[in-house]
Design a protein around this motif. Structure first.
Motif, PDB file in Angstrom:
ATOM      1  N   UNK A   1       0.834  -1.098   0.006  1.00 12.88           N
ATOM      2  CA  UNK A   1      -0.064   0.161  -0.001  1.00 12.88           C
ATOM      3  C   UNK A   1       0.905   1.232  -0.179  1.00 12.88           C
ATOM      4  N   UNK A   2       2.033   1.163   0.540  1.00 14.60           N
ATOM      5  CA  UNK A   2       3.142   2.387   0.736  1.00 14.60           C
ATOM      6  C   UNK A   2       3.500   2.622  -0.665  1.00 14.60           C
TER       7      UNK A   2
ATOM      8  N   UNK B   1       0.390  14.383 -13.156  1.00 13.14           N
ATOM      9  CA  UNK B   1      -0.866  15.135 -13.611  1.00 13.14           C
ATOM     10  C   UNK B   1      -1.284  16.608 -13.477  1.00 13.14           C
ATOM     11  N   UNK B   2      -0.797  17.044 -12.176  1.00 14.46           N
ATOM     12  CA  UNK B   2      -0.904  18.406 -11.816  1.00 14.46           C
ATOM     13  C   UNK B   2       0.028  19.374 -12.717  1.00 14.46           C
TER      14      UNK B   2
ATOM     15  N   UNK C   1       2.890   5.854  -2.888  1.00  9.49           N
ATOM     16  CA  UNK C   1       4.075   6.726  -3.435  1.00  9.49           C
ATOM     17  C   UNK C   1       3.714   6.815  -5.357  1.00  9.49           C
ATOM     18  N   UNK C   2       3.248   5.761  -5.863  1.00  9.02           N
ATOM     19  CA  UNK C   2       3.127   5.856  -7.204  1.00  9.02           C
ATOM     20  C   UNK C   2       2.040   6.605  -7.492  1.00  9.02           C
ATOM     21  N   UNK C   3       0.995   6.611  -6.744  1.00  9.57           N
ATOM     22  CA  UNK C   3      -0.267   7.382  -7.070  1.00  9.57           C
ATOM     23  C   UNK C   3       0.007   8.996  -6.804  1.00  9.57           C
TER      24      UNK C   3
END
Length: 98
Positions: free
Chosen positions: A46-47, A60-61, A51-53
């Motif tokens: 999940x970590x 994306x920003x 990090x990937x997200x």
């Protein structure tokens, strides 16, 4: 000797109970260690996902800022030119009326 034998039986019984408790606790401990290992693996996964997200979101920003910058600069320039023309017309009208 009856008293000694009774004490010895009691002692033997207690040692057996302790051994059984030890075995049960040892098995429970092993099970809990497996659960902890599974949770640690899940947390690690999940970590990595977070990090990937987070990286994807930052990209994306950045892409969105570039898109806004390219399109909005031209549109803002057009609006500013239109406002300048309107102000110039208004000034010309005011100068003509006075």
């Amino acid at each position: 000797m009856d008293a000694k034998e009774e004490v010895l039986k009691t002692f033997t019984t207690r040692v057996r109970q302790l051994m059984l408790s030890y075995k049960e606790l040892k098995g429970e401990n092993a099970s809990l260690k497996k659960q902890v290992a599974v949770r640690d693996e899940e947390i690690s996964g999940l970590q990595q996902r977070v990090e990937r997200l987070s990286r994807d979101y930052d990209l994306l920003k950045t892409a969105r800022m570039m898109q806004i910058t390219d399109g909005d600069v031209e549109e803002a320039r057009k609006r500013l030119n239109k406002l300048i023309r309107n102000v110039s017309k208004s000034l010309a009208l005011l100068n003509g009326q006075v």
